[in-house]
Motif scaffolding. Structure first.
Motif, PDB file in Angstrom:
ATOM      1  N   SER A 364      -9.711  31.711 -42.093  1.00 16.46           N
ATOM      2  CA  SER A 364      -8.355  31.861 -41.573  1.00 16.46           C
ATOM      3  C   SER A 364      -8.320  32.986 -40.528  1.00 16.46           C
ATOM      4  CB  SER A 364      -7.428  32.162 -42.754  1.00 16.46           C
ATOM      5  OG  SER A 364      -6.119  32.266 -42.338  1.00 16.46           O
ATOM      6  N   ALA A 365      -9.057  34.068 -40.805  1.00 17.53           N
ATOM      7  CA  ALA A 365      -9.140  35.185 -39.845  1.00 17.53           C
ATOM      8  C   ALA A 365      -9.802  34.720 -38.545  1.00 17.53           C
ATOM      9  CB  ALA A 365      -9.928  36.342 -40.454  1.00 17.53           C
ATOM     10  N   LEU A 366     -10.789  33.871 -38.669  1.00 14.24           N
ATOM     11  CA  LEU A 366     -11.469  33.352 -37.471  1.00 14.24           C
ATOM     12  C   LEU A 366     -10.495  32.504 -36.646  1.00 14.24           C
ATOM     13  CD1 LEU A 366     -14.126  33.075 -35.900  1.00 14.24           C
ATOM     14  CD2 LEU A 366     -14.695  31.104 -37.341  1.00 14.24           C
ATOM     15  N   SER A 367      -9.706  31.726 -37.353  1.00 10.13           N
ATOM     16  CA  SER A 367      -8.720  30.898 -36.655  1.00 10.13           C
ATOM     17  C   SER A 367      -7.697  31.779 -35.932  1.00 10.13           C
ATOM     18  CB  SER A 367      -8.034  29.979 -37.665  1.00 10.13           C
ATOM     19  OG  SER A 367      -6.918  29.371 -37.088  1.00 10.13           O
ATOM     20  N   GLU A 368      -7.224  32.830 -36.606  1.00 10.28           N
ATOM     21  CA  GLU A 368      -6.278  33.764 -35.976  1.00 10.28           C
ATOM     22  C   GLU A 368      -6.885  34.350 -34.698  1.00 10.28           C
ATOM     23  OE1 GLU A 368      -3.100  35.364 -36.644  1.00 10.28           O
ATOM     24  OE2 GLU A 368      -2.911  33.398 -37.590  1.00 10.28           O
ATOM     25  N   TYR A 369      -8.151  34.749 -34.808  1.00 14.81           N
ATOM     26  CA  TYR A 369      -8.826  35.365 -33.662  1.00 14.81           C
ATOM     27  C   TYR A 369      -8.933  34.364 -32.502  1.00 14.81           C
ATOM     28  CZ  TYR A 369     -12.754  37.108 -30.875  1.00 14.81           C
ATOM     29  OH  TYR A 369     -13.556  37.507 -29.835  1.00 14.81           O
ATOM     30  N   LEU A 370      -9.395  33.172 -32.790  1.00 12.44           N
ATOM     31  CA  LEU A 370      -9.652  32.212 -31.715  1.00 12.44           C
ATOM     32  C   LEU A 370      -8.353  31.657 -31.127  1.00 12.44           C
ATOM     33  CD1 LEU A 370     -12.732  30.391 -33.308  1.00 12.44           C
ATOM     34  CD2 LEU A 370     -12.755  32.018 -31.396  1.00 12.44           C
ATOM     35  N   ARG A 371      -7.296  31.645 -31.916  1.00  9.48           N
ATOM     36  CA  ARG A 371      -6.004  31.181 -31.391  1.00  9.48           C
ATOM     37  C   ARG A 371      -5.267  32.278 -30.639  1.00  9.48           C
ATOM     38  NH1 ARG A 371      -2.473  29.589 -35.523  1.00  9.48           N
ATOM     39  NH2 ARG A 371      -3.843  30.436 -37.108  1.00  9.48           N
ATOM     40  N   GLY A 372      -5.817  33.499 -30.703  1.00  9.50           N
ATOM     41  CA  GLY A 372      -5.124  34.628 -30.080  1.00  9.50           C
ATOM     42  C   GLY A 372      -5.624  34.939 -28.671  1.00  9.50           C
ATOM     43  N   ALA A 373      -6.133  33.960 -27.964  1.00  8.78           N
ATOM     44  CA  ALA A 373      -6.644  34.136 -26.591  1.00  8.78           C
ATOM     45  C   ALA A 373      -7.569  35.349 -26.496  1.00  8.78           C
ATOM     46  CB  ALA A 373      -5.469  34.277 -25.621  1.00  8.78           C
ATOM     47  N   PRO A 374      -8.664  35.363 -27.262  1.00  7.61           N
ATOM     48  CA  PRO A 374      -9.533  36.545 -27.275  1.00  7.61           C
ATOM     49  C   PRO A 374     -10.306  36.704 -25.970  1.00  7.61           C
ATOM     50  CG  PRO A 374     -10.577  34.742 -28.470  1.00  7.61           C
ATOM     51  CD  PRO A 374      -9.214  34.258 -28.087  1.00  7.61           C
ATOM     52  N   LEU A 376     -13.600  36.996 -24.758  1.00  8.86           N
ATOM     53  CA  LEU A 376     -14.905  36.701 -25.375  1.00  8.86           C
ATOM     54  C   LEU A 376     -16.042  37.538 -24.793  1.00  8.86           C
ATOM     55  CD1 LEU A 376     -14.406  32.863 -25.661  1.00  8.86           C
ATOM     56  CD2 LEU A 376     -14.606  34.458 -27.581  1.00  8.86           C
ATOM     57  N   ALA A 377     -15.719  38.347 -23.802  1.00 11.71           N
ATOM     58  CA  ALA A 377     -16.747  39.252 -23.267  1.00 11.71           C
ATOM     59  C   ALA A 377     -16.828  40.520 -24.125  1.00 11.71           C
ATOM     60  CB  ALA A 377     -16.415  39.617 -21.822  1.00 11.71           C
ATOM     61  N   LYS A 378     -15.864  40.665 -25.039  1.00 14.59           N
ATOM     62  CA  LYS A 378     -15.829  41.871 -25.883  1.00 14.59           C
ATOM     63  C   LYS A 378     -16.105  41.515 -27.339  1.00 14.59           C
ATOM     64  CE  LYS A 378     -12.825  44.611 -23.027  1.00 14.59           C
ATOM     65  NZ  LYS A 378     -11.437  44.756 -22.643  1.00 14.59           N
ATOM     66  N   PRO A 379     -16.548  42.509 -28.156  1.00 19.06           N
ATOM     67  CA  PRO A 379     -16.757  42.229 -29.580  1.00 19.06           C
ATOM     68  C   PRO A 379     -15.458  41.797 -30.262  1.00 19.06           C
ATOM     69  CG  PRO A 379     -17.447  44.483 -29.016  1.00 19.06           C
ATOM     70  CD  PRO A 379     -16.853  43.899 -27.792  1.00 19.06           C
ATOM     71  N   ALA A 380     -15.613  41.013 -31.321  1.00 20.40           N
ATOM     72  CA  ALA A 380     -14.437  40.430 -32.000  1.00 20.40           C
ATOM     73  C   ALA A 380     -13.823  41.438 -32.973  1.00 20.40           C
ATOM     74  CB  ALA A 380     -14.862  39.160 -32.721  1.00 20.40           C
ATOM     75  N   LEU A 381     -13.329  42.546 -32.423  1.00 18.37           N
ATOM     76  CA  LEU A 381     -12.841  43.630 -33.281  1.00 18.37           C
ATOM     77  C   LEU A 381     -11.650  43.208 -34.138  1.00 18.37           C
ATOM     78  CD1 LEU A 381     -13.063  46.693 -30.863  1.00 18.37           C
ATOM     79  CD2 LEU A 381     -14.736  45.881 -32.538  1.00 18.37           C
ATOM     80  N   SER A 382     -10.735  42.431 -33.551  1.00 20.77           N
ATOM     81  CA  SER A 382      -9.536  42.064 -34.323  1.00 20.77           C
ATOM     82  C   SER A 382      -9.929  41.146 -35.481  1.00 20.77           C
ATOM     83  CB  SER A 382      -8.477  41.427 -33.434  1.00 20.77           C
ATOM     84  OG  SER A 382      -8.915  40.169 -32.984  1.00 20.77           O
ATOM     85  N   TYR A 383     -10.975  40.331 -35.263  1.00 20.20           N
ATOM     86  CA  TYR A 383     -11.459  39.495 -36.374  1.00 20.20           C
ATOM     87  C   TYR A 383     -11.930  40.387 -37.521  1.00 20.20           C
ATOM     88  CZ  TYR A 383     -14.665  36.778 -39.228  1.00 20.20           C
ATOM     89  OH  TYR A 383     -15.321  36.217 -40.315  1.00 20.20           O
ATOM     90  N   PHE A 384     -12.753  41.375 -37.193  1.00 17.96           N
ATOM     91  CA  PHE A 384     -13.293  42.216 -38.265  1.00 17.96           C
ATOM     92  C   PHE A 384     -12.192  43.064 -38.925  1.00 17.96           C
ATOM     93  CE2 PHE A 384     -17.456  41.387 -36.145  1.00 17.96           C
ATOM     94  CZ  PHE A 384     -18.061  40.801 -37.244  1.00 17.96           C
ATOM     95  N   GLN A 385     -11.139  43.392 -38.176  1.00 18.19           N
ATOM     96  CA  GLN A 385     -10.011  44.098 -38.797  1.00 18.19           C
ATOM     97  C   GLN A 385      -9.318  43.196 -39.821  1.00 18.19           C
ATOM     98  OE1 GLN A 385      -9.045  47.134 -38.919  1.00 18.19           O
ATOM     99  NE2 GLN A 385     -10.528  47.910 -37.431  1.00 18.19           N
ATOM    100  N   ASP A 386      -9.152  41.915 -39.458  1.00 19.68           N
ATOM    101  CA  ASP A 386      -8.525  40.980 -40.406  1.00 19.68           C
ATOM    102  C   ASP A 386      -9.412  40.754 -41.626  1.00 19.68           C
ATOM    103  OD1 ASP A 386      -6.146  40.626 -39.135  1.00 19.68           O
ATOM    104  OD2 ASP A 386      -6.656  38.695 -38.226  1.00 19.68           O
ATOM    105  N   VAL A 387     -10.718  40.647 -41.379  1.00 15.86           N
ATOM    106  CA  VAL A 387     -11.642  40.451 -42.503  1.00 15.86           C
ATOM    107  C   VAL A 387     -11.588  41.667 -43.427  1.00 15.86           C
ATOM    108  CG1 VAL A 387     -14.105  40.350 -43.071  1.00 15.86           C
ATOM    109  CG2 VAL A 387     -13.139  38.745 -41.438  1.00 15.86           C
ATOM    110  N   LYS A 388     -11.433  42.839 -42.839  1.00 17.99           N
ATOM    111  CA  LYS A 388     -11.316  44.061 -43.653  1.00 17.99           C
ATOM    112  C   LYS A 388     -10.100  43.966 -44.601  1.00 17.99           C
ATOM    113  CE  LYS A 388     -10.280  49.021 -43.213  1.00 17.99           C
ATOM    114  NZ  LYS A 388      -9.178  49.053 -44.143  1.00 17.99           N
TER     115      LYS A 388
END
Ligand SMILES: Cc1cc2nc3c(=O)[nH]c(=O)nc-3n(C[C@H](O)[C@H](O)[C@H](O)COP(=O)(O)OP(=O)(O)OC[C@H]3O[C@@H](n4cnc5c(N)ncnc54)[C@H](O)[C@@H]3O)c2cc1C
Length: 469
Positions: A364-374, A376-388
């Motif tokens: 679900s966190a991955l979906s949030e990240y990918l739907r949030g216009a990330p 992609l040249a940067k690390p997926a920090l918001s994903y890891f924050q959600d996973v936290k």
């Protein structure tokens, strides 16, 4: 947004909307629950998704009809998931996610042989006393099966997606360019190009070493030594069984041994029966000893099943030394287009049944990240924050309980003594008060964030009742 609000977003049962394709090719390493769920999410965002798994998933792919025709013989534990022979309970929050990503999943799983036992056939013992306050509402929803059965249903749905395929092979490294992942290495020197990579290779993931090899820092790892010992055996379940499910929790205390046991109905008219112990309390593989433990250490229903129902197959044991979490969110440098999910991030004491549900919430966190216009040249920090947020929620519940075990010696969270005191009162209150019990159930089933237990009105009520208990 608070952690609780974020948790509510991640655990929603509402279908995801606004998906768009972001890259040509995603690669998922590991095709178990976390990898399959990640592949499902990625199928909405990548033209092609490839799952690299050391077991041959194509060979294992079965339709629901094939499974329903022979639920006992069709599915079996596979080598890549050695814990697959042990009891696996899916929490209601994980069930919500399966229904969210595969609409119709619950009905289809029941049609294929999974079990939703009638409520009056369930027993729950706490410290030897029968509880008569079963969960109600969403927390009562159950879909019980063996772990290989559940995984087979998810696998078939994911491999049936037009843009997902799988290849057998052992992943052994990443290909990086300009601080971004561009591919993975696997098998005997094969390389696969990738625009996005998910590591879902489980608790023994080697991602940290791979990162180190490319000059990136390793995520800090926290471990809690739990020394958990499981033994599981299957028994034939008669059609007229009065008790289908029985869970027994014995908490530690002076002169008491902490033990958790359970039997649950699974596909193919069987029970899976678990007896567990900690540290030197180690159930063995001998069938006679298993029956004796059921009779001596657990409520009478256990002895009844083990002494009257025919055993199917051997007793299988499993030892888990620790709960562990890799704190990717603390890293200052991390490659772009790379994430980790499931046990590769955190794995907990399995008695709380959080692992598979956490894996679905990481998806679900991955979906949030990918739907949030990330970017992609940067690390997926918001994903890891959600996973936290998800890891913290599960870690808090399981480690607070485990820290009460006499052989567990930390790490202790800040304010441990106070948290322990208040948790003890809430637990006591839950034994007497329906609404406190239901709220606690919402948290332990991962339907709500643990901070639901610290809301002032709830806390005051729980503390008042707990203090009188
Ligand atoms: C004894 C026990 C009981 C448990 N009971 C429960 C329970 O009741 N409820 C619950 O929710 N959870 C339970 N869990 C946890 C649950 O098993 C995991 O959380 C869940 O399987 C999700 O894990 P995963 O997909 O991240 O990893 P895993 O299931 O461990 O899968 C990892 C996958 O990666 C593959 N792989 C590994 N390395 C490579 C490589 N280099 N290349 C390619 N493929 C690779 C493996 O073959 C495997 O398919 C239990 C765990 C244990 C140990």
């Amino acid at each position: 947004m608070s952690a609780a609000d974020r948790f509510a977003v991640l655990s929603t049962a509402e279908p995801a909307t606004g998906q768009r394709v972001l890259f040509p090719r995603a690669v998922v390493l590991g095709g178990s629950i976390a990898g399959l769920m990640a592949a499902r999410v990625l199928s909405d965002h990548a033209e092609q998704v490839l799952i690299i798994e050391r077991d041959d998933l194509t060979e294992l792919d079965l339709t629901d009809e094939q499974i329903a025709a022979d639920p006992e013989g069709a599915v079996a534990p596979r080598p890549g998931v050695p814990q697959g022979s042990q009891v696996h309970a899916l929490l209601p929050s994980g069930l919500n996610q399966l229904e969210r990503w595969f609409p119709g999943f619950i009905d289809e799983a029941l049609a294929a042989g999974a079990v939703n036992p009638p409520p009056d056939t369930n027993r729950f013992y706490m410290d030897g006393k029968l509880r008569d306050d079963p969960p109600t509402g969403p927390a009562a929803q159950a879909l019980i099966s063996s772990r290989p059965f559940l995984e087979a249903l998810i696998r078939h749905r994911v491999l049936g997606l037009a843009n997902v395929r799988t290849v057998k092979g052992r992943a052994d490294g990443l290909v990086l360019r300009d601080d971004a992942v561009t591919g993975v290495r696997y098998g005997d020197g094969s390389e696969e190009a990738a625009d996005f990579v998910v590591d879902a290779t489980g608790r023994s993931s080697r991602l940290s070493d791979w990162l180190d090899g490319h000059g990136f820092p390793k995520p800090p790892m926290q471990r809690m030594g739990i020394k958990l010992n499981y033994a599981t055996a299957l028994f034939r379940r008669p059609a007229d069984a009065q008790v289908w499910t029985c869970i027994s929790i014995a908490n530690p205390g002076p002169g008491k041994v902490a033990r958790i046991g359970g039997f649950t109905p699974i596909e193919g008219d069987r029970w899976t029966v678990l007896v567990s112990g900690y540290a030197d309390d180690r159930p063995g593989r001998d069938a006679g000893e298993f029956r004796q433990r059921c009779a001596d250490d657990f409520p009478p229903e256990f002895g009844q099943v083990a002494s009257t129902a025919p055993q199917v197959g051997d007793v299988i044991t499993y030892h888990q030394a620790d709960s562990r979490r890799r704190d990717f969110h603390k890293l200052s440098r991390f490659p772009a287009r790379l994430v980790a999910a499931g046990d590769a991030v955190a794995s907990f004491n399995p008695v709380y049944g959080q692992g598979m549900t956490s894996a679905t919430l990481h998806a679900s966190a991955l979906s949030e990240y990918l739907r949030g216009a990330p970017d992609l040249a940067k690390p997926a920090l918001s994903y890891f924050q959600d996973v936290k947020v998800v890891v913290d929620a599960a870690w808090q519940v399981s480690t607070m309980a485990d820290l009460a075990l006499p052989h567990v010696d930390g790490p202790y969270p800040r304010g441990y003594k106070a948290i322990q005191f208040f948790s003890g009162l809430i637990f006591k209150a839950s034994m007497r008060d329906h609404s406190v019990n239901q709220r606690l159930g919402q948290v332990t089933t991962m339907l709500e964030h643990p901070s639901a237990l610290t809301k002032p009105r709830f806390l005051l009520r729980a503390l008042a009742i707990g203090a009188r208990a």
